[in-house]
Design a protein around this motif. Structure first.
Motif, short mmCIF file in Angstrom:
data_model
loop_
_atom_site.label_atom_id
_atom_site.label_comp_id
_atom_site.label_asym_id
_atom_site.label_seq_id
_atom_site.Cartn_x
_atom_site.Cartn_y
_atom_site.Cartn_z
N TYR A 61 0.86 -1.17 0.00
CA TYR A 61 0.00 0.00 0.00
C TYR A 61 0.90 1.23 0.00
CZ TYR A 61 -3.09 -3.67 1.60
OH TYR A 61 -3.78 -4.85 1.70
N TYR A 62 0.46 2.27 -0.69
CA TYR A 62 1.27 3.47 -0.83
C TYR A 62 0.44 4.73 -0.63
CZ TYR A 62 4.71 0.35 -2.95
OH TYR A 62 5.61 -0.66 -3.18
N GLY A 63 1.11 5.75 -0.08
CA GLY A 63 0.52 7.06 -0.11
C GLY A 63 0.50 7.57 -1.54
N GLU A 64 -0.40 8.50 -1.82
CA GLU A 64 -0.56 8.96 -3.20
C GLU A 64 0.75 9.50 -3.76
OE1 GLU A 64 -3.99 7.48 -4.10
OE2 GLU A 64 -2.96 8.82 -5.49
N PHE A 65 1.49 10.23 -2.96
CA PHE A 65 2.73 10.84 -3.46
C PHE A 65 3.80 9.80 -3.74
CE2 PHE A 65 5.31 10.10 0.23
CZ PHE A 65 4.40 10.03 1.27
N ALA A 66 3.65 8.61 -3.16
CA ALA A 66 4.67 7.58 -3.29
C ALA A 66 4.42 6.64 -4.48
CB ALA A 66 4.74 6.76 -2.01
N LYS A 67 3.21 6.61 -4.94
CA LYS A 67 2.88 5.68 -6.04
C LYS A 67 3.69 5.99 -7.28
CE LYS A 67 -1.83 4.83 -4.41
NZ LYS A 67 -3.27 5.01 -4.68
N GLY A 68 4.30 4.94 -7.84
CA GLY A 68 5.09 5.08 -9.05
C GLY A 68 6.52 5.52 -8.82
N ARG A 69 6.85 5.98 -7.60
CA ARG A 69 8.22 6.41 -7.30
C ARG A 69 8.88 5.57 -6.23
NH1 ARG A 69 9.31 11.50 -5.31
NH2 ARG A 69 7.34 11.57 -4.15
N PHE A 70 8.09 5.13 -5.25
CA PHE A 70 8.63 4.37 -4.12
C PHE A 70 8.18 2.92 -4.20
CE2 PHE A 70 8.67 8.25 -0.98
CZ PHE A 70 9.45 8.94 -1.89
N THR A 71 9.04 2.02 -3.73
CA THR A 71 8.68 0.61 -3.68
C THR A 71 9.07 0.04 -2.32
OG1 THR A 71 9.06 0.36 -6.06
CG2 THR A 71 8.99 -1.65 -4.74
N ILE A 72 8.11 -0.56 -1.65
CA ILE A 72 8.37 -1.21 -0.37
C ILE A 72 8.51 -2.71 -0.60
CG2 ILE A 72 5.92 -1.49 0.21
CD1 ILE A 72 6.69 -0.96 3.14
N SER A 73 9.43 -3.32 0.12
CA SER A 73 9.63 -4.76 0.00
C SER A 73 10.09 -5.30 1.35
CB SER A 73 10.66 -5.09 -1.09
OG SER A 73 11.91 -4.51 -0.79
N ARG A 74 10.00 -6.59 1.52
CA ARG A 74 10.44 -7.19 2.77
C ARG A 74 11.16 -8.50 2.49
NH1 ARG A 74 5.41 -7.82 6.42
NH2 ARG A 74 6.87 -8.92 7.80
N ASP A 75 12.09 -8.83 3.37
CA ASP A 75 12.81 -10.10 3.31
C ASP A 75 12.65 -10.74 4.68
OD1 ASP A 75 14.62 -12.19 3.29
OD2 ASP A 75 16.10 -11.10 2.12
N ASN A 76 11.72 -11.66 4.79
CA ASN A 76 11.43 -12.26 6.09
C ASN A 76 12.59 -13.12 6.59
OD1 ASN A 76 8.91 -11.04 6.21
ND2 ASN A 76 7.88 -12.79 5.27
N ALA A 77 13.38 -13.66 5.69
CA ALA A 77 14.54 -14.47 6.10
C ALA A 77 15.59 -13.61 6.79
CB ALA A 77 15.14 -15.17 4.90
N LYS A 78 15.64 -12.32 6.41
CA LYS A 78 16.63 -11.41 7.00
C LYS A 78 16.01 -10.43 7.98
CE LYS A 78 19.68 -11.56 2.97
NZ LYS A 78 20.37 -10.75 1.91
N ASN A 79 14.69 -10.56 8.19
CA ASN A 79 13.99 -9.66 9.12
C ASN A 79 14.17 -8.19 8.73
OD1 ASN A 79 13.31 -11.96 10.50
ND2 ASN A 79 14.62 -11.57 12.27
N THR A 80 14.04 -7.91 7.45
CA THR A 80 14.23 -6.53 7.00
C THR A 80 13.08 -6.09 6.10
OG1 THR A 80 15.55 -7.24 5.11
CG2 THR A 80 16.74 -6.64 7.12
N VAL A 81 12.84 -4.80 6.12
CA VAL A 81 11.92 -4.17 5.18
C VAL A 81 12.65 -2.99 4.56
CG1 VAL A 81 10.87 -2.72 6.97
CG2 VAL A 81 9.63 -3.16 4.85
#
Length: 129
Positions: A61-81
């Motif tokens: 999910y993204y804020g409107e200003f973030a759509k198309g510019r920001f990407t969130i991801s997670r790596d559960n094996a490394k406990n990181t986002v």
């Protein structure tokens, strides 16, 4: 409970990119929805992005200003986002906070500060024109 620590902030010129990372201290990381918020001087803390996990994958999910510019991801094996930020603008200048929620109930709730019960200390992002 889980503890969070952000890294990757810094200074960049407009149009540039930065990648923020957030490391969690707990191996039950996959139980948490993770979010990024930001706060500019004199402004309210605002929602940037969030990512859930349901065992087979996550929703983002993204804020409107973030759509198309920001990407969130997670790596559960490394406990990181992570938050990849491209095409940065001066108005993206803020302190960026990582947050975790174990008891979120709705996609709308993920955009709300009160949904998150654990916060990192924040990392400064400065974008110059």
């Amino acid at each position: 409970q889980v503890q969070l620590g952000e890294s990757g902030g810094g200074s960049v010129q407009a149009g540039g990119s930065l990648r923020l990372s957030c490391a969690a201290s707990e191996n039950t990381f996959s139980d948490y929805a993770m979010g990024w918020f930001r706060q500019a001087p004199g402004k309210e803390r605002e929602f940037v992005a969030a990512i859930t996990w349901n065992g087979g994958g996550g929703s983002t999910y993204y804020g409107e200003f973030a759509k198309g510019r920001f990407t969130i991801s997670r790596d559960n094996a490394k406990n990181t986002v992570s938050l990849q930020m491209n095409s940065l603008k001066p108005e993206d200048t803020a302190v960026y906070f990582c947050a975790a929620s174990k008891y979120w109930r709705s996609s709308f709730g993920l955009t709300v500060r009160l949904t998150y019960n654990v916060w990192g200390q924040g990392t400064q992002v400065t974008v110059s024109s």
